[in-house]
Design a protein around this motif. Structure first.
Motif, mmCIF file in Angstrom:
data_model
loop_
_atom_site.group_PDB
_atom_site.id
_atom_site.type_symbol
_atom_site.label_atom_id
_atom_site.label_comp_id
_atom_site.label_asym_id
_atom_site.label_seq_id
_atom_site.Cartn_x
_atom_site.Cartn_y
_atom_site.Cartn_z
ATOM 1 N N SER A 197 0.817 -1.217 0.000
ATOM 2 C CA SER A 197 0.000 0.000 0.000
ATOM 3 C C SER A 197 0.847 1.262 0.000
ATOM 4 C CB SER A 197 -0.907 -0.014 1.218
ATOM 5 O OG SER A 197 -0.105 0.056 2.365
ATOM 6 N N ALA A 198 1.987 1.236 -0.590
ATOM 7 C CA ALA A 198 2.891 2.384 -0.547
ATOM 8 C C ALA A 198 2.284 3.620 -1.185
ATOM 9 C CB ALA A 198 4.208 2.022 -1.221
ATOM 10 N N CYS A 199 1.455 3.460 -2.189
ATOM 11 C CA CYS A 199 0.892 4.613 -2.894
ATOM 12 C C CYS A 199 -0.573 4.850 -2.557
ATOM 13 C CB CYS A 199 1.040 4.409 -4.394
ATOM 14 S SG CYS A 199 2.760 4.361 -4.913
ATOM 15 N N ALA A 200 -1.124 4.152 -1.616
ATOM 16 C CA ALA A 200 -2.532 4.318 -1.272
ATOM 17 C C ALA A 200 -2.756 5.664 -0.603
ATOM 18 C CB ALA A 200 -2.977 3.194 -0.348
ATOM 19 N N GLU A 201 -4.009 6.118 -0.640
ATOM 20 C CA GLU A 201 -4.353 7.405 -0.064
ATOM 21 C C GLU A 201 -4.730 7.300 1.411
ATOM 22 O OE1 GLU A 201 -7.445 9.047 -2.430
ATOM 23 O OE2 GLU A 201 -6.259 8.982 -4.254
ATOM 24 N N ASN A 202 -4.907 6.093 1.921
ATOM 25 C CA ASN A 202 -5.281 5.920 3.320
ATOM 26 C C ASN A 202 -4.538 4.727 3.908
ATOM 27 O OD1 ASN A 202 -6.712 3.561 2.506
ATOM 28 N ND2 ASN A 202 -8.439 4.833 1.946
ATOM 29 N N ASN A 224 -2.375 13.790 3.759
ATOM 30 C CA ASN A 224 -2.952 15.080 4.107
ATOM 31 C C ASN A 224 -2.741 16.126 3.015
ATOM 32 O OD1 ASN A 224 -4.671 15.997 6.019
ATOM 33 N ND2 ASN A 224 -3.122 16.886 7.329
ATOM 34 N N GLU A 225 -2.715 15.665 1.764
ATOM 35 C CA GLU A 225 -2.583 16.545 0.604
ATOM 36 C C GLU A 225 -3.719 16.260 -0.360
ATOM 37 O OE1 GLU A 225 1.245 15.872 -1.100
ATOM 38 O OE2 GLU A 225 2.314 16.584 0.655
ATOM 39 N N CYS A 226 -3.914 17.138 -1.311
ATOM 40 C CA CYS A 226 -4.945 16.968 -2.317
ATOM 41 C C CYS A 226 -4.555 15.834 -3.263
ATOM 42 C CB CYS A 226 -5.132 18.270 -3.091
ATOM 43 S SG CYS A 226 -6.329 18.132 -4.438
ATOM 44 N N ASP A 227 -5.379 14.783 -3.299
ATOM 45 C CA ASP A 227 -5.135 13.646 -4.176
ATOM 46 C C ASP A 227 -6.097 13.614 -5.361
ATOM 47 O OD1 ASP A 227 -3.022 12.526 -2.606
ATOM 48 O OD2 ASP A 227 -4.535 11.860 -1.185
ATOM 49 N N GLY A 228 -6.921 14.641 -5.517
ATOM 50 C CA GLY A 228 -7.854 14.691 -6.644
ATOM 51 C C GLY A 228 -9.043 13.771 -6.439
ATOM 52 N N TYR A 229 -9.575 13.313 -7.556
ATOM 53 C CA TYR A 229 -10.730 12.429 -7.524
ATOM 54 C C TYR A 229 -10.283 10.975 -7.450
ATOM 55 C CZ TYR A 229 -13.538 16.469 -8.860
ATOM 56 O OH TYR A 229 -14.162 17.683 -8.883
ATOM 57 N N ASP A 230 -11.008 10.171 -6.677
ATOM 58 C CA ASP A 230 -10.673 8.751 -6.633
ATOM 59 C C ASP A 230 -11.395 8.025 -7.759
ATOM 60 O OD1 ASP A 230 -13.320 8.461 -5.808
ATOM 61 O OD2 ASP A 230 -12.822 7.801 -3.798
ATOM 62 N N ARG A 231 -11.222 6.720 -7.843
ATOM 63 C CA ARG A 231 -11.811 5.973 -8.958
ATOM 64 C C ARG A 231 -13.327 5.888 -8.872
ATOM 65 N NH1 ARG A 231 -8.510 0.990 -6.921
ATOM 66 N NH2 ARG A 231 -9.436 0.894 -4.881
ATOM 67 N N TYR A 286 -15.193 10.512 -6.216
ATOM 68 C CA TYR A 286 -15.274 11.364 -5.033
ATOM 69 C C TYR A 286 -14.010 12.209 -4.907
ATOM 70 C CZ TYR A 286 -19.224 8.502 -3.664
ATOM 71 O OH TYR A 286 -20.422 7.854 -3.642
ATOM 72 N N LEU A 287 -14.191 13.460 -4.549
ATOM 73 C CA LEU A 287 -13.078 14.386 -4.400
ATOM 74 C C LEU A 287 -12.472 14.264 -3.005
ATOM 75 C CD1 LEU A 287 -11.459 16.720 -5.666
ATOM 76 C CD2 LEU A 287 -13.180 18.283 -4.759
ATOM 77 N N ASP A 288 -11.156 14.215 -2.949
ATOM 78 C CA ASP A 288 -10.444 14.161 -1.669
ATOM 79 C C ASP A 288 -10.778 15.423 -0.872
ATOM 80 O OD1 ASP A 288 -8.703 13.749 0.412
ATOM 81 O OD2 ASP A 288 -6.901 13.976 -0.775
ATOM 82 N N ASP A 289 -11.036 15.269 0.416
ATOM 83 C CA ASP A 289 -11.404 16.407 1.271
ATOM 84 C C ASP A 289 -10.339 17.500 1.285
ATOM 85 O OD1 ASP A 289 -13.838 15.346 1.964
ATOM 86 O OD2 ASP A 289 -13.105 14.418 3.802
ATOM 87 N N ASP A 290 -9.081 17.135 1.064
ATOM 88 C CA ASP A 290 -8.007 18.118 1.081
ATOM 89 C C ASP A 290 -7.994 19.014 -0.160
ATOM 90 O OD1 ASP A 290 -6.992 17.115 3.531
ATOM 91 O OD2 ASP A 290 -6.028 15.489 2.431
ATOM 92 N N CYS A 291 -8.807 18.691 -1.175
ATOM 93 C CA CYS A 291 -8.804 19.455 -2.423
ATOM 94 C C CYS A 291 -9.769 20.636 -2.415
ATOM 95 C CB CYS A 291 -9.159 18.536 -3.599
ATOM 96 S SG CYS A 291 -7.919 17.276 -3.936
ATOM 97 N N PHE A 292 -10.784 20.582 -1.553
ATOM 98 C CA PHE A 292 -11.760 21.664 -1.539
ATOM 99 C C PHE A 292 -11.084 22.995 -1.266
ATOM 100 C CE2 PHE A 292 -14.729 18.123 -0.449
ATOM 101 C CZ PHE A 292 -15.517 18.231 -1.592
ATOM 102 N N ASP A 293 -11.516 24.023 -1.968
ATOM 103 C CA ASP A 293 -11.021 25.386 -1.839
ATOM 104 C C ASP A 293 -9.581 25.556 -2.306
ATOM 105 O OD1 ASP A 293 -13.444 26.379 -0.790
ATOM 106 O OD2 ASP A 293 -12.872 25.752 1.226
ATOM 107 N N THR A 294 -9.057 24.615 -3.073
ATOM 108 C CA THR A 294 -7.738 24.786 -3.678
ATOM 109 C C THR A 294 -7.914 25.085 -5.158
ATOM 110 O OG1 THR A 294 -7.497 22.415 -4.138
ATOM 111 C CG2 THR A 294 -6.600 23.218 -2.047
#
Length: 96
Positions: A19-24, A70-77, A80-88
């Protein structure tokens, strides 16, 4: 019995690299939960498989909700938009 006790940490360590590249932390949580469940079963005399599966399920669920970077990861498959992306820049404002 000793072989079963050594198997859980080995499985947990091998799962960490997957899971080295996973978002969670879902995979890491499941691995730690399985190891903890197997350890508890070994101490209490319970069924190691049942305890490891229950621990993996609980750990995986808990780890799913923890954002790894804890960074913007964009949209998942799933779209859904990553919570860290809002207002960026380039993403919509937070609708909540």
């Amino acid at each position: 019995m000793n072989t079963k006790l050594l198997l859980a940490p080995a499985l947990a360590a091998s799962a960490l690299g997957l899971s080295a590249c996973a978002e969670n932390y879902a995979v890491e949580g499941a691995a730690v939960g399985a190891a903890a469940g197997a350890g508890i079963a070994a101490v209490t005399g319970g069924d190691i498989t049942t305890y490891a599966l229950a621990g993996a399920a609980a750990g995986g669920l808990a780890g799913y909700f923890v954002d790894k970077d804890n960074e913007c990861d964009g949209y998942d498959r799933n779209g859904y938009l990553d919570d860290d992306c809002f207002d960026t820049r380039g993403y919509p404002a937070d609708p909540r």
